[in-house]
Design a protein around this motif. Structure first.
Motif, PDB file in Angstrom:
ATOM      1  N   GLY A 249       0.282  11.726  10.013  1.00 12.16           N
ATOM      2  CA  GLY A 249      -0.463  12.326   8.902  1.00 12.16           C
ATOM      3  C   GLY A 249      -1.643  13.166   9.364  1.00 12.16           C
ATOM      4  O   GLY A 249      -1.625  14.357   9.240  1.00 12.16           O
ATOM      5  N   PRO A 250      -2.681  12.615   9.885  1.00 13.48           N
ATOM      6  CA  PRO A 250      -2.962  11.196  10.060  1.00 13.48           C
ATOM      7  C   PRO A 250      -3.312  10.517   8.732  1.00 13.48           C
ATOM      8  O   PRO A 250      -3.927  11.111   7.865  1.00 13.48           O
ATOM      9  N   VAL A 251      -2.853   9.269   8.608  1.00 16.17           N
ATOM     10  CA  VAL A 251      -3.185   8.448   7.453  1.00 16.17           C
ATOM     11  C   VAL A 251      -3.830   7.173   7.990  1.00 16.17           C
ATOM     12  O   VAL A 251      -3.193   6.426   8.745  1.00 16.17           O
ATOM     13  N   THR A 252      -5.086   6.958   7.632  1.00 18.16           N
ATOM     14  CA  THR A 252      -5.841   5.778   8.045  1.00 18.16           C
ATOM     15  C   THR A 252      -6.592   5.252   6.838  1.00 18.16           C
ATOM     16  O   THR A 252      -7.340   5.998   6.200  1.00 18.16           O
TER      17      THR A 252
ATOM     18  N   LEU B 186       0.842  -1.191   0.000  1.00 19.43           N
ATOM     19  CA  LEU B 186       0.000   0.000   0.000  1.00 19.43           C
ATOM     20  C   LEU B 186       0.881   1.247   0.000  1.00 19.43           C
ATOM     21  O   LEU B 186       1.699   1.429   0.909  1.00 19.43           O
ATOM     22  N   ARG B 187       0.736   2.075  -0.999  1.00 21.27           N
ATOM     23  CA  ARG B 187       1.621   3.232  -1.170  1.00 21.27           C
ATOM     24  C   ARG B 187       1.092   4.436  -0.381  1.00 21.27           C
ATOM     25  O   ARG B 187       0.389   5.295  -0.911  1.00 21.27           O
ATOM     26  N   ILE B 188       1.458   4.491   0.898  1.00 16.29           N
ATOM     27  CA  ILE B 188       0.979   5.569   1.764  1.00 16.29           C
ATOM     28  C   ILE B 188       2.104   6.286   2.504  1.00 16.29           C
ATOM     29  O   ILE B 188       1.853   7.063   3.410  1.00 16.29           O
ATOM     30  N   PHE B 189       3.354   6.025   2.094  1.00 20.66           N
ATOM     31  CA  PHE B 189       4.497   6.755   2.652  1.00 20.66           C
ATOM     32  C   PHE B 189       4.993   7.752   1.609  1.00 20.66           C
ATOM     33  O   PHE B 189       4.933   7.484   0.405  1.00 20.66           O
ATOM     34  N   GLU B 190       5.476   8.882   2.076  1.00 24.34           N
ATOM     35  CA  GLU B 190       5.882   9.955   1.173  1.00 24.34           C
ATOM     36  C   GLU B 190       7.229   9.690   0.527  1.00 24.34           C
ATOM     37  O   GLU B 190       8.161   9.220   1.188  1.00 24.34           O
ATOM     38  N   ASP B 191       7.310  10.022  -0.752  1.00 23.23           N
ATOM     39  CA  ASP B 191       8.595   9.980  -1.461  1.00 23.23           C
ATOM     40  C   ASP B 191       9.315  11.304  -1.218  1.00 23.23           C
ATOM     41  O   ASP B 191       8.850  12.146  -0.446  1.00 23.23           O
ATOM     42  N   ASN B 192      10.448  11.529  -1.895  1.00 22.57           N
ATOM     43  CA  ASN B 192      11.215  12.762  -1.642  1.00 22.57           C
ATOM     44  C   ASN B 192      10.564  14.012  -2.218  1.00 22.57           C
ATOM     45  O   ASN B 192      11.031  15.114  -1.972  1.00 22.57           O
TER      46      ASN B 192
ATOM     47  N   MET C  90       2.507  10.719  -1.456  1.00 25.57           N
ATOM     48  CA  MET C  90       2.341   9.362  -0.934  1.00 25.57           C
ATOM     49  C   MET C  90       2.477   8.393  -2.099  1.00 25.57           C
ATOM     50  O   MET C  90       1.534   8.178  -2.850  1.00 25.57           O
ATOM     51  N   ASN C  91       3.679   7.842  -2.238  1.00 27.29           N
ATOM     52  CA  ASN C  91       3.998   7.043  -3.407  1.00 27.29           C
ATOM     53  C   ASN C  91       4.808   5.800  -3.073  1.00 27.29           C
ATOM     54  O   ASN C  91       5.170   5.047  -3.961  1.00 27.29           O
ATOM     55  N   LEU C  92       5.120   5.587  -1.778  1.00 29.06           N
ATOM     56  CA  LEU C  92       5.965   4.468  -1.377  1.00 29.06           C
ATOM     57  C   LEU C  92       5.229   3.547  -0.405  1.00 29.06           C
ATOM     58  O   LEU C  92       4.467   4.009   0.442  1.00 29.06           O
ATOM     59  N   SER C  93       5.505   2.258  -0.523  1.00 27.41           N
ATOM     60  CA  SER C  93       4.937   1.278   0.401  1.00 27.41           C
ATOM     61  C   SER C  93       5.847   1.129   1.613  1.00 27.41           C
ATOM     62  O   SER C  93       6.980   1.633   1.623  1.00 27.41           O
ATOM     63  N   VAL C  94       5.380   0.404   2.611  1.00 26.88           N
ATOM     64  CA  VAL C  94       6.211   0.152   3.784  1.00 26.88           C
ATOM     65  C   VAL C  94       7.464  -0.637   3.380  1.00 26.88           C
ATOM     66  O   VAL C  94       8.539  -0.418   3.931  1.00 26.88           O
ATOM     67  N   LYS C  95       7.345  -1.525   2.398  1.00 24.97           N
ATOM     68  CA  LYS C  95       8.518  -2.259   1.910  1.00 24.97           C
ATOM     69  C   LYS C  95       9.514  -1.318   1.240  1.00 24.97           C
ATOM     70  O   LYS C  95      10.717  -1.427   1.447  1.00 24.97           O
ATOM     71  N   GLU C  96       9.014  -0.391   0.436  1.00 21.63           N
ATOM     72  CA  GLU C  96       9.895   0.532  -0.287  1.00 21.63           C
ATOM     73  C   GLU C  96      10.537   1.554   0.640  1.00 21.63           C
ATOM     74  O   GLU C  96      11.705   1.906   0.462  1.00 21.63           O
ATOM     75  N   ILE C  97       9.796   2.031   1.630  1.00 23.37           N
ATOM     76  CA  ILE C  97      10.329   3.063   2.516  1.00 23.37           C
ATOM     77  C   ILE C  97      11.473   2.512   3.355  1.00 23.37           C
ATOM     78  O   ILE C  97      12.419   3.227   3.689  1.00 23.37           O
TER      79      ILE C  97
END
Length: 168
Positions: free
Chosen positions: A149-152, A52-58, A62-69
């Protein structure tokens, strides 16, 4: 199967005053297992949570997953020691409160089946290379966290429950 996924700066779950699981950053996942859910549902949910892409890129998008971050943080030497997923079983996600004032929990899976799928879900998260901490199944838990965020995000499976699929 239903999940509430929250992007968090930290999260922990305690039972009788003892911490059973904690993360310093990542995702807090409340997981509800419904009657009739199967391993395929848990496979889908674990894959969805991990990607799920909910982490911020540079650029702040919000374009990164928990695996990518994790890879971004490792490369920048900014990884937290307990970055990952905190999974908490929560049958109350299956509550039906449309009628009356007392929620109906009859759609929740039998505890033996629910525990098996909850543990299977956590195994699938770990198979994706993520730390997966947990609460204690069927225990009275205290959950502490800082939502980022909040991000939910609310997730539900199986398909066919008005879900729109986008792989962007």
């Amino acid at each position: 199967m239903k999940a509430v996924v929250q992007r968090v700066k930290n999260a922990s779950v305690s039972v009788e005053g003892k911490v059973s699981g904690s993360i310093t950053e990542g995702l807090l996942v409340y997981l509800g297992v419904a009657r009739g859910d199967a391993k395929a549902d848990a496979d889908w949910m674990a894959d969805k949570v991990a990607n799920l892409r909910i982490f911020e890129d540079n650029q702040g998008k919000m374009n990164l997953s928990v695996k990518e971050i994790i890879h971004v943080k490792v490369n920048s030497h900014d990884i937290q020691p307990r970055f990952g997923v905190l999974a908490v079983s929560q049958f109350t996600l299956l509550a039906d409160a449309r009628k009356g004032r007392r929620p109906y929990y009859g759609d929740a899976a039998d505890p033996i089946e629910a525990k098996a799928l909850y543990e299977y879900f956590m195994d699938k998260i770990m198979e994706q290379g993520l730390l997966c901490e947990s609460g204690v199944f069927q225990a009275h838990m205290e959950v502490a966290y800082t939502n980022d965020g909040p991000v939910t995000i609310l997730l539900e499976h199986p398909e066919g429950k008005n879900e729109q699929v986008s792989e962007d």
